[in-house]
Motif scaffolding. Structure first.
Motif, PDB file in Angstrom:
ATOM      1  N   ALA A  90       0.671  -1.035  -0.013  1.00 16.58           N
ATOM      2  CA  ALA A  90      -0.204  -0.039  -0.062  1.00 16.58           C
ATOM      3  C   ALA A  90       1.042   1.425  -0.068  1.00 16.58           C
ATOM      4  O   ALA A  90       0.681   2.087  -0.662  1.00 16.58           O
ATOM      5  CB  ALA A  90      -0.878  -0.033   1.058  1.00 16.58           C
ATOM      6  N   SER A  91       1.768   1.185   0.853  1.00 15.27           N
ATOM      7  CA  SER A  91       2.619   2.580   1.105  1.00 15.27           C
ATOM      8  C   SER A  91       4.076   2.155   1.655  1.00 15.27           C
ATOM      9  O   SER A  91       4.110   1.169   2.203  1.00 15.27           O
ATOM     10  CB  SER A  91       1.932   3.529   1.955  1.00 15.27           C
ATOM     11  OG  SER A  91       2.123   3.100   3.187  1.00 15.27           O
ATOM     12  N   THR A  92       5.229   2.923   1.087  1.00 15.51           N
ATOM     13  CA  THR A  92       6.668   2.380   1.616  1.00 15.51           C
ATOM     14  C   THR A  92       7.370   3.598   1.070  1.00 15.51           C
ATOM     15  O   THR A  92       7.026   4.585   0.386  1.00 15.51           O
ATOM     16  CB  THR A  92       6.845   0.971   0.988  1.00 15.51           C
ATOM     17  OG1 THR A  92       8.099   0.626   1.498  1.00 15.51           O
ATOM     18  CG2 THR A  92       7.175   1.028  -0.724  1.00 15.51           C
ATOM     19  N   THR A 133       0.801   4.842 -12.240  1.00 15.26           N
ATOM     20  CA  THR A 133       1.895   5.854 -12.327  1.00 15.26           C
ATOM     21  C   THR A 133       1.267   6.763 -13.465  1.00 15.26           C
ATOM     22  O   THR A 133       1.856   7.911 -13.794  1.00 15.26           O
ATOM     23  CB  THR A 133       3.402   5.360 -12.445  1.00 15.26           C
ATOM     24  OG1 THR A 133       3.151   4.734 -14.000  1.00 15.26           O
ATOM     25  CG2 THR A 133       3.835   4.561 -11.530  1.00 15.26           C
ATOM     26  N   ALA A 142       9.601   9.709  -6.692  1.00 16.30           N
ATOM     27  CA  ALA A 142       7.925  10.280  -6.616  1.00 16.30           C
ATOM     28  C   ALA A 142       7.196   9.898  -7.490  1.00 16.30           C
ATOM     29  O   ALA A 142       6.379  10.868  -8.098  1.00 16.30           O
ATOM     30  CB  ALA A 142       8.310  11.664  -6.103  1.00 16.30           C
ATOM     31  N   THR A 175       3.789   9.522  -9.526  1.00 14.83           N
ATOM     32  CA  THR A 175       2.528   9.733  -9.504  1.00 14.83           C
ATOM     33  C   THR A 175       1.617   8.572  -9.109  1.00 14.83           C
ATOM     34  O   THR A 175       1.731   7.356  -9.998  1.00 14.83           O
ATOM     35  CB  THR A 175       2.141  10.692 -10.710  1.00 14.83           C
ATOM     36  OG1 THR A 175       3.017  11.737 -10.988  1.00 14.83           O
ATOM     37  CG2 THR A 175       0.655  10.909 -10.744  1.00 14.83           C
ATOM     38  N   LEU A 224       1.255   6.785  -6.657  1.00 17.81           N
ATOM     39  CA  LEU A 224       1.731   5.727  -5.648  1.00 17.81           C
ATOM     40  C   LEU A 224       2.090   6.132  -4.332  1.00 17.81           C
ATOM     41  O   LEU A 224       2.904   7.202  -4.461  1.00 17.81           O
ATOM     42  CB  LEU A 224       3.135   4.780  -6.395  1.00 17.81           C
ATOM     43  CG  LEU A 224       2.655   3.925  -7.613  1.00 17.81           C
ATOM     44  CD1 LEU A 224       3.919   3.303  -7.760  1.00 17.81           C
ATOM     45  CD2 LEU A 224       1.582   2.985  -7.010  1.00 17.81           C
ATOM     46  N   ASP A 225       1.739   5.632  -3.328  1.00 18.67           N
ATOM     47  CA  ASP A 225       2.428   6.146  -2.090  1.00 18.67           C
ATOM     48  C   ASP A 225       3.660   5.444  -1.774  1.00 18.67           C
ATOM     49  O   ASP A 225       3.728   4.952  -0.757  1.00 18.67           O
ATOM     50  CB  ASP A 225       1.183   5.868  -0.700  1.00 18.67           C
ATOM     51  CG  ASP A 225       1.711   6.575   0.578  1.00 18.67           C
ATOM     52  OD1 ASP A 225       2.590   7.433   0.605  1.00 18.67           O
ATOM     53  OD2 ASP A 225       1.030   6.281   1.458  1.00 18.67           O
ATOM     54  N   ALA A 226       4.718   5.906  -2.521  1.00 17.39           N
ATOM     55  CA  ALA A 226       6.099   5.601  -2.252  1.00 17.39           C
ATOM     56  C   ALA A 226       6.966   6.722  -2.695  1.00 17.39           C
ATOM     57  O   ALA A 226       6.475   7.561  -3.575  1.00 17.39           O
ATOM     58  CB  ALA A 226       6.256   4.479  -3.290  1.00 17.39           C
ATOM     59  N   ALA A 227       8.178   6.817  -2.023  1.00 11.39           N
ATOM     60  CA  ALA A 227       9.201   7.808  -2.444  1.00 11.39           C
ATOM     61  C   ALA A 227       9.968   7.473  -3.887  1.00 11.39           C
ATOM     62  O   ALA A 227      10.217   8.261  -4.563  1.00 11.39           O
ATOM     63  CB  ALA A 227      10.085   8.091  -1.397  1.00 11.39           C
TER      64      ALA A 227
END
Length: 503
Positions: A15-17, A41, A66, A68, A70-73
């Protein structure tokens, strides 16, 4: 504090990372969960990969910062190579090592890896996890600054898999072998002023916490047994000799044990036949065989291997002094064989001769395998890619060769025979400890063969693979810990009872 690595599993799509990792096969587009992640993305796969030259080959990487949607760096898209290229376990180990190298270079901290491709079985994912740990290894305890700038204290990796419970079990089982390999690396990397004979013996004693029984024979005990070949090597050093016996009894009571014997010369100057100064610092690793045996015993005990196994290591230091052995000296080994010392730098075979005889006499093993950084000649013959295999038994040799291919710790069988045996005949004693440069690794093996009787036996000359190891996907250290994974795989595949089938 140096960075540590933590690996856990989870189900579903991340989900996020901080860093998200997906794999794509060569010549293919993302599928399944990876396709869902890529679709978020909003990027055109064909256009991006064409511009980046990404074809999905093993080792290739797309790095999106970053991304677009996605909750990821960061999103890393890694090439999985051709599907048939990932069939062997070592391919998955290499994949894990490659991933660790990339994550460390990027100074990632929180990482989620999606592993749902065909063939991503729990055992293969466990190999990937092994590769992560092996590549992450660094020996920097003596550096004043151990941390890389910007590096997190923990590299936390979550593997998103289809069956977390089964994968966790496989990772724990394979992880025992990794821990044994890393123990061997630590022992070999330690400087000789820190790790002497007594300190090495103390490290072996730590295995009692895993259920291993550890015995030590000191100099008087070895003298009483007539181990003069081993003792003559140590007599030039202030450090006392030790013979350490590690026993793991995980099999049926009364079953003959598997026996592993290691050369443990904690530092080798060459003695009176002193080595040249260039590269002598590497001789802190002349106990690589003993380190591998100790690491193997750790691995077998940590995973509760259902076998009986014995690990025997002869610990000495070879130094020049007024009490050191001399060329021309004659000693009587425990077997009663007399040995003329031609070259005091051919000391490892003296240590092993008594250790092998003691092992076969006391334990009546199913087989004996000894490991030793024994000769420079094996490096001349095989370089750093294969260790030399010498044996009196074809079945044992075949099993070892197969284990080497499965683990990437490869072996090459070398010849033996009466013509080579004749070269070690002595004018003054039964045999001599050196026949000079021609066939140097073979005559060393012929020497050892005199001390095994009829026990199936293999000698692994790891001088070219254990020290100054080449950089690979799973190792950037000076030593690879060669032998632990190889022998653990040998035991798993050939000498453990098949698991009971569920009814």
């Amino acid at each position: 504090m140096p960075q540590t690595i933590e690996i856990k599993t989870s189900a579903g799509i991340p989900a996020s990372t901080g860093t998200l990792v997906i794999y794509v096969a060569e010549g293919a587009a993302p599928t399944g969960g990876a396709a869902t992640i890529w679709a978020a993305t909003g990027l055109d796969w064909a256009r991006v990969t064409r511009a980046a030259g990404f074809k999905g080959k093993q080792g290739q990487m797309l790095d999106l910062l970053a991304p677009t949607g996605l909750d990821a760096a960061r999103l890393l898209v890694l090439g999985a190579g051709k599907p048939d290229a990932s069939a062997s376990p070592s391919a998955w180990t290499d994949r894990g090592g490659s991933l660790a190298g990339k994550l460390m270079a990027l100074k990632a901290d929180q990482v989620a890896v999606l592993l749902e491709e065909a063939g991503a079985t729990p055992d293969r994912i466990a190999e990937l996890a092994a590769g992560l740990r092996l590549r992450h290894y660094r020996f920097d305890k003596y550096r004043a600054k151990k941390d890389e700038p910007g590096e997190a204290a923990v590299l936390a990796i979550t593997l998103h898999v289809a069956d977390p419970a089964a994968t966790d079990a496989a990772i724990a089982n394979r992880g025992a072998t990794v821990s044994g390999t890393l123990l061997a690396r630590d022992l070999i990397n330690e400087p000789a002023n820190v790790l002497g004979t007594l300190e090495f013996a103390a490290a072996a004693q730590q295995l009692t916490s895993l259920g291993v029984t550890v015995e030590e024979l000191d100099e008087p005990a070895m003298q009483a047994l007539g181990m003069n070949a081993l003792l003559v090597v140590s007599q030039g050093s202030a450090r006392p000799p030790r013979l350490v016996i590690m026993s793991w009894n995980g099999g049926k009571k009364g079953d003959a044990p598997l026996a592993f014997v290691g050369k443990g010369v904690v530092f080798d100057t060459g003695g009176i036949s002193i080595k040249g100064a260039a590269g002598m610092e590497d001789m802190k690793g002349d106990m690589g065989g003993a380190a591998a045996v100790t690491g193997l015993m750790h691995a077998l005990a940590a995973r509760k291997a259902p076998v009986n196994a014995i690990g025997v290591i002869g610990l000495v230091e070879n130094m020049p002094s007024s009490t050191a052995m001399r060329p021309g000296d004659i000693v009587k080994a425990m077997s009663g064989t007399t040995i003329e010392i031609i070259n005091t730098d051919a000391e490892g075979r003296l240590v092993l001769s008594d250790a092998l005889w003691y092992t076969q006499q006391r334990f009546k093993p199913r087989f004996m395998i000894n490991l030793a950084t024994l000769t420079g000649a094996i490096g001349v013959a095989l370089g750093n890619d294969h260790a030399g295999l010498f044996s009196n038994n074809d079945e044992l040799s075949a099993n070892l060769l197969a284990a080497g291919l499965a683990t990437g710790e490869k072996l090459w069988r070398m010849p033996m025979g009466p013509a080579y045996d004749k070269l070690i005949e002595s004018r003054f004693a039964d045999i001599k400890n050196s026949a000079g440069r021609p066939a140097g690794s073979i005559t060393a093996a012929q020497f050892l063969l005199r001390f095994v009787n009829d026990v199936p036996w293999a000698h692994l000359d790891i001088a070219g693979t254990a020290l100054g190891s080449p950089t690979t996907e799973t190792n950037t250290s000076w030593t690879s810990g060669f032998g632990v994974a190889l022998l653990d795989r040998l035991v798993r595949d050939n000498y453990e009872p098949a698991p009971a089938k569920a009814k």
